[in-house]
Design an enzyme around this catalytic site. Sequence first.
Site, short mmCIF file in Angstrom:
data_model
loop_
_atom_site.label_atom_id
_atom_site.label_comp_id
_atom_site.label_asym_id
_atom_site.label_seq_id
_atom_site.Cartn_x
_atom_site.Cartn_y
_atom_site.Cartn_z
N ASN A 132 0.81 -1.21 0.00
CA ASN A 132 0.00 0.00 0.00
C ASN A 132 0.85 1.27 0.00
O ASN A 132 0.63 2.19 -0.78
CB ASN A 132 -0.84 -0.05 1.28
CG ASN A 132 -2.21 0.52 1.07
OD1 ASN A 132 -2.56 0.89 -0.05
ND2 ASN A 132 -2.97 0.60 2.14
N GLY A 166 1.37 8.04 10.73
CA GLY A 166 1.28 8.26 9.28
C GLY A 166 1.89 9.56 8.82
O GLY A 166 3.08 9.81 9.00
N ILE A 189 1.48 12.54 9.85
CA ILE A 189 1.64 13.62 10.84
C ILE A 189 3.10 13.73 11.25
O ILE A 189 3.70 12.76 11.70
CB ILE A 189 0.80 13.35 12.10
CG1 ILE A 189 -0.66 13.15 11.74
CG2 ILE A 189 0.96 14.50 13.09
CD1 ILE A 189 -1.53 12.74 12.92
N LYS A 237 3.84 1.99 18.70
CA LYS A 237 4.05 3.42 18.47
C LYS A 237 4.37 4.14 19.77
O LYS A 237 5.21 5.04 19.82
CB LYS A 237 2.82 4.02 17.78
CG LYS A 237 2.65 3.51 16.35
CD LYS A 237 1.25 3.78 15.82
CE LYS A 237 1.11 3.36 14.36
NZ LYS A 237 -0.30 3.35 13.92
N GLY A 267 -3.04 5.03 5.68
CA GLY A 267 -3.36 5.16 4.26
C GLY A 267 -2.08 5.20 3.45
O GLY A 267 -1.09 5.79 3.87
#
Lengths: 440, 440
Positions: free
Chosen positions: B13, B132, B134, B203, B309
């Site tokens: 992805n 992601g 950020i 994380k 994403g």
Amino acid sequence: METLRVALLGAGNVGAQVARILLEDADALAARVGARLELTGIAVRDVDAPRTVDLPRELYATDADAVLAGADIVVELIGGIEPARTLILRALAAGATVVTGNKALLAEHGPELYAAAEDAGVQLAYEAAVAGAIPIIRPVRDNLAGDNITRVLGIVNGTTNYILDAMDATGASFADALADAQRLGYAEADPTADVEGLDAAAKATILASLAFHTSFDRAHVWSEGITAITAEDVAAAREAGYVIKLLAICEAVPADPQAPDGDRGVAVRVHPTLLPRDHALASVRGAYNAVYVEAEYAGSLMFYGAGAGGVPTASAVLGDIVSAARRRVLGGPGVTESVAASVTPVGLEAVVTSYAIGLRVADAPGVLAAIAAVFGDHGVSIETMRQTTHADEGGDEAGDAELRIVTHRALDAALRRTVDAVGRLDAVHEVTSILRVEGA
Amino acid sequence: METLRVALLGAGNVGAQVARILLEDADALAARVGARLELTGIAVRDVDAPRTVDLPRELYATDADAVLAGADIVVELIGGIEPARTLILRALAAGATVVTGNKALLAEHGPELYAAAEDAGVQLAYEAAVAGAIPIIRPVRDNLAGDNITRVLGIVNGTTNYILDAMDATGASFADALADAQRLGYAEADPTADVEGLDAAAKATILASLAFHTSFDRAHVWSEGITAITAEDVAAAREAGYVIKLLAICEAVPADPQAPDGDRGVAVRVHPTLLPRDHALASVRGAYNAVYVEAEYAGSLMFYGAGAGGVPTASAVLGDIVSAARRRVLGGPGVTESVAASVTPVGLEAVVTSYAIGLRVADAPGVLAAIAAVFGDHGVSIETMRQTTHADEGGDEAGDAELRIVTHRALDAALRRTVDAVGRLDAVHEVTSILRVEGA
């Protein structure tokens, strides 16, 4: 352990806090850097001036050149153009890394300073120049370096946000909210730079240069302050579901509005803006700052925090000092600006926006139709039109009506021409306000 | 112009989007870097597998070692522990800069990888590993390098935020909201890593290590997922003015709770959390992420954006690639982690928090008094207590009452002991839920 010499120029609100933290946190900072940071001197105009922080008197000196001499890292927190500019150029030429929070200087002389840093192979760091403690320079320069930023919307001036927020919350006039902000220390005795949008315009210049990899000049930035905003504007905005914020907006637009698929340009502007109340920036209260970034791949990002104040701004300065010190310990030049693209600066007239217009008009049959016809003739369509009939104020004419119009989006130049034409109608007695609407 | 060779491991992805953008934006990226970024190969398991992005077939190869050979920058987007770990170590040893988004690997083997990068004098960049698109790694590592972070609260898993947001908005059960998220692509077919809090815990491990300049290990992180959250928990939280979010919390606490002024420790935990609905993180909707950072000097900062994403995460990877490439063009080693402090990892028991407790109790006189007495005996005070009498469900006993208690703040260990003791009361038929409350 190696020692790096840090020279500080200025002991004001931010400078004094930077000095205090360098001294108090010396051990922790040394562990993070891998070298001790020795504060070797603080250049001030008056050694005996009263200070907010108690620092060893022997650190102060009035001879800035002597303070600079031999420094590895020079921290410029004097502000203003001169002598800051000359001292920074001298420090860079001597091979020192320079950390500054001087937005006015960077907006006026950024390209000269960046080039001097590149020539000397040293870094010029300025995270504190935009939005205080909020990390924004490094995220835009580094994190988004592989992305294509399309728009930056920022609340980058705490004073004006405090005033507008107070007007929105309490219905106060601009003058009362300003006086209140001055009493509480959120606005200076001479508030011009803040309320006229000059401070925000300097920050917008810096952000635009970074975001669009080009050399922006303060002269390219259209700016308008908040002094003309009335309690009525705020109330009308609220009623229509908006809040008024002073925004710095840097936006990719077609270089030629007649050729929307041609070369890209960038328009940079600062003005009071109607934002929908559910926009992420609408909820930024008081003296806080926030920057909203739209990028092709990342989508929408927001950065929020304290935009001013001695201690928060010192945090940003210290981040630059530690990063610069790590770089000096590791060796190798610092990363400089990437002025890679030559994007055309575009004026406000080529921006697509919408207007919220306040009009005082004759309360007579046919007036609305005449106004609507002018909009139609200029190809600008109206989204909403609200009319309030004023109570007769005792004069000999019938009471005027107040009209609030929000347009659909169009080129700023077309909107401006439309308002000019509307203002020339006999039935239109006054154009009371023109505000732009974004974020809808 | 110099050329830098970029090797990509993985074409999933994120990897496929990184490859696409490297090819499509090659000229713009070259201008920003000062060198061309040549994508030399993409290591995949199956050259002929279907892909979401159409890339030149000759770029694919199954021999990862051959793809790595001679690369200046290696981008690892395979995920998982092996072969990612071995390939990264090999690339670092060969002097390549490595960019990865592999949170599980960094959480398990971070110290080994950071040390390997430092030994080789090259950079290991991993902005994409947390939240992601950020920017959070660089702000915490560099912008806040001179500050003292006291707490990090993050919504760092989009899947669980999507599910909890849907439960809050629609009253859906966990199972229905999960099924919906799977149908829409927000949750994977096997959602374990997300809904059990494992992804968020990885994380949190990375964030804690950076924020507190120390080596955290996944084993130090207490984690709890959202699978036990019921529609009733969500409704009760809403009624009391809260929203339930899965938070990753890294917090400076006394290393010894009995010596609050002694050495500092850090507690890292992931659990569903009641947040006041006016907290900045409460309004993070859908699959978005946000990280809220509290620091001694900067105050409160928030970073918000798309947490997952392919394309948004590719933005973060590309930022690392461009930054690493600039560093290689300039020369000098990359900045590595600063593991300068040896902070004691502290378990959940030493954290000060408050509990929202759900109990099913006998609807009889004296029950509330007995429960309150247990709280008093344990030195834990009650902030609010709400009782709802259930309709008799047709059994032969009287209908139970449902009790929702929110405590004042106390050590987690004390709260836990209190709930255990309450659970042993005859009149308490079930402890239906225990959730922690933060941000009040």
